[in-house]
Design a protein around this motif. Structure first.
Motif, PDB file in Angstrom:
ATOM      1  N   LEU A 159       1.111  -3.931  -4.813  1.00  0.00           N
ATOM      2  CA  LEU A 159       0.591  -5.244  -4.440  1.00  0.00           C
ATOM      3  C   LEU A 159       1.383  -5.847  -3.280  1.00  0.00           C
ATOM      4  O   LEU A 159       0.800  -6.449  -2.356  1.00  0.00           O
ATOM      5  CB  LEU A 159       0.614  -6.174  -5.653  1.00  0.00           C
ATOM      6  N   VAL A 206      -9.773  -8.071   1.011  1.00  0.00           N
ATOM      7  CA  VAL A 206      -9.408  -7.536  -0.299  1.00  0.00           C
ATOM      8  C   VAL A 206     -10.663  -7.508  -1.161  1.00  0.00           C
ATOM      9  O   VAL A 206     -11.315  -8.547  -1.361  1.00  0.00           O
ATOM     10  CB  VAL A 206      -8.322  -8.397  -0.975  1.00  0.00           C
ATOM     11  N   GLU A 222     -12.859  -6.399  -4.819  1.00  0.00           N
ATOM     12  CA  GLU A 222     -12.691  -6.694  -6.243  1.00  0.00           C
ATOM     13  C   GLU A 222     -13.139  -5.506  -7.082  1.00  0.00           C
ATOM     14  O   GLU A 222     -14.258  -5.015  -6.931  1.00  0.00           O
ATOM     15  CB  GLU A 222     -13.519  -7.924  -6.620  1.00  0.00           C
ATOM     16  N   PRO A 265      -8.725 -10.958  -6.299  1.00  0.00           N
ATOM     17  CA  PRO A 265      -8.596 -11.160  -4.849  1.00  0.00           C
ATOM     18  C   PRO A 265      -8.111 -12.543  -4.429  1.00  0.00           C
ATOM     19  O   PRO A 265      -7.324 -12.632  -3.475  1.00  0.00           O
ATOM     20  CB  PRO A 265     -10.014 -10.866  -4.336  1.00  0.00           C
ATOM     21  N   THR A 325     -13.035 -11.465   1.419  1.00  0.00           N
ATOM     22  CA  THR A 325     -13.221 -10.681   0.210  1.00  0.00           C
ATOM     23  C   THR A 325     -14.187  -9.549   0.561  1.00  0.00           C
ATOM     24  O   THR A 325     -15.190  -9.780   1.244  1.00  0.00           O
ATOM     25  CB  THR A 325     -13.799 -11.507  -0.943  1.00  0.00           C
ATOM     26  N   ILE A 341      -7.170  -1.887  -3.083  1.00  0.00           N
ATOM     27  CA  ILE A 341      -5.880  -1.784  -3.779  1.00  0.00           C
ATOM     28  C   ILE A 341      -5.930  -0.695  -4.860  1.00  0.00           C
ATOM     29  O   ILE A 341      -5.529  -0.916  -6.007  1.00  0.00           O
ATOM     30  CB  ILE A 341      -5.408  -3.133  -4.367  1.00  0.00           C
ATOM     31  N   SER A 394      -7.152  -4.571  -7.928  1.00  0.00           N
ATOM     32  CA  SER A 394      -7.750  -5.681  -7.173  1.00  0.00           C
ATOM     33  C   SER A 394      -8.639  -6.550  -8.054  1.00  0.00           C
ATOM     34  O   SER A 394      -9.716  -6.980  -7.632  1.00  0.00           O
ATOM     35  CB  SER A 394      -8.553  -5.129  -5.999  1.00  0.00           C
ATOM     36  N   VAL A 408      -4.302 -12.495  -4.430  1.00  0.00           N
ATOM     37  CA  VAL A 408      -3.730 -11.675  -3.358  1.00  0.00           C
ATOM     38  C   VAL A 408      -3.921 -12.353  -2.006  1.00  0.00           C
ATOM     39  O   VAL A 408      -3.001 -12.395  -1.179  1.00  0.00           O
ATOM     40  CB  VAL A 408      -4.357 -10.270  -3.374  1.00  0.00           C
TER      41      VAL A 408
END
Length: 363
Positions: A27, A47, A49, A60, A78, A9, A57, A63
């Motif tokens: 997002l 996603v 971190e 996570p 993750t 992200i 991010s 999201v």
């Protein structure tokens, strides 16, 4: 082989137009990309971190929970959770919640991290990063597999008869160990009989292959069945009708990303897209070229999971969507034919389950 999309992200201006999304827009774009990935038959969405600019991010689990609410089958990864700087009690609670909300679709990937911000934000000493990773991991395992845990260690207050809630939906979720360069990280995975995930983004393929070979050797040394070792791999993706078009369209984005992230520990020797596509791990070109390159990397890695990153220097959503559609239509079928599934997941393309009477009408 199974296939996923991953993101850190990052939120930077479009390298071609200069347009910058708001955090709200960026997002929500991630959630829509995950929904599209499931519709196209990808198996997973990840996603990562990060805790500093230009990344959004930092959370996570939040999201992934939003993605869980919009999807039905796709596995939720993750990529990675920086466990060395986090409280494993909080990690156990947050991600068990994601696992419950998603109906058991969580796959947690842990790593020590390679960015400086978490050490400062969470008041951790980077000299302790490996010891923190190992201690936090062992506690997390216990919290997910046991109740009334009594424990003491070096880095957090002791626990007495602690049971984290909610309990995971899975018994327990799979934990992967992510690494770009560290043999100590894959050593921990081999010790506990866990899968590993190699970044496969920055370094030459030979470097990642060496790391994976070490994992497999130590896996056997610890007495595990060699055939049970599981490896995942990442990769920057840009697909177009032919190689020339792909390189012309993607070169500004790749080179802007390399320039923006040219910092110690997070740079690459491949300073141009031609270098990265010809001699590095980047998956850029026609569907045929991308499929061939993944097959070549599979010879080196023996991996069962292939993740793709389509985030580079503000690449707009419609271009990401085009890349995913072309990849799903022309790359994945060939690879699924030549590299049968080795991971026991339900199909991402299966129909969503019917709502149970207890939840019907709750939307």
């Amino acid at each position: 082989m199974r296939f996923g999309i991953m993101t850190l992200i990052d939120n930077v201006p479009d390298a071609a137009s200069g347009h910058l999304l708001t955090p709200h827009e960026r997002l929500h774009e991630v959630v829509e990309l995950a929904v599209l990935a499931e519709e196209l038959g990808f198996d997973a969405f990840g996603v990562g971190e990060r805790h500093g600019p230009p990344f959004l991010s930092s959370s996570p689990p939040t999201v992934l929970s939003a993605i869980a609410a919009r999807t039905h089958r796709i596995r939720l990864f993750t990529t990675v959770t920086v466990l060395s700087t986090l409280d494993p009690v909080r990690v156990a609670e947050d991600f068990a919640t994601v696992d419950q909300l998603s109906g058991g679709r969580l796959e947690l990937t842990i790593g020590k991290g390679n960015a400086p911000e978490p050490w400062q934000l969470f008041d951790r000493n980077p000299d302790d990063q490996y010891a923190l990773q190992e201690e936090n991991y062992e506690l997390l395992r216990r919290l997910w597999s046991e109740e009334q845990v009594t424990w003491s260690g070096r880095f957090r207050p002791p626990l007495k008869d602690a049971t984290t809630l909610p309990r995971p939906y899975q018994q327990p979720p799979t934990i992967w160990h992510g690494s770009a360069t560290s043999e100590r990280s894959v050593e921990l995975a081999a010790l506990w009989g866990d899968p590993v995930f190699a970044a496969n983004v920055i370094q030459p393929v030979a470097n990642y292959a060496k790391l994976i070979d070490h994992y497999r050797a130590r896996w056997a040394d610890y007495g595990h069945d060699p055939s049970a070792a599981v490896v995942g791999s990442g990769g920057t993706l840009y697909a177009a009708a032919d190689d020339r078009t792909a390189r012309r369209e993607f070169a500004p984005y790749y080179e802007a990303a390399v320039t923006a992230r040219d910092v110690p520990g997070n740079n690459t020797p491949f300073r141009s897209l031609d270098e990265a596509a010809d001699h590095g791990p980047a998956l850029v070109g026609s569907p045929e070229r991308i499929a061939d390159k993944i097959l070549q990397q599979h010879v080196a890695y023996g991996h069962a999971l292939q993740f793709f990153s389509v985030d580079s220097a503000g690449l707009p959503f419609h271009r990401k969507a085009e890349v995913l559609r072309l990849t799903a239509a022309e790359v994945l079928p060939q690879l699924r034919h030549e590299l049968p599934d080795a991971l026991p997941w339900p199909s991402a393309a299966a129909a969503p389950p019917a709502p149970s009477p207890a939840t019907e009408g709750v939307r």
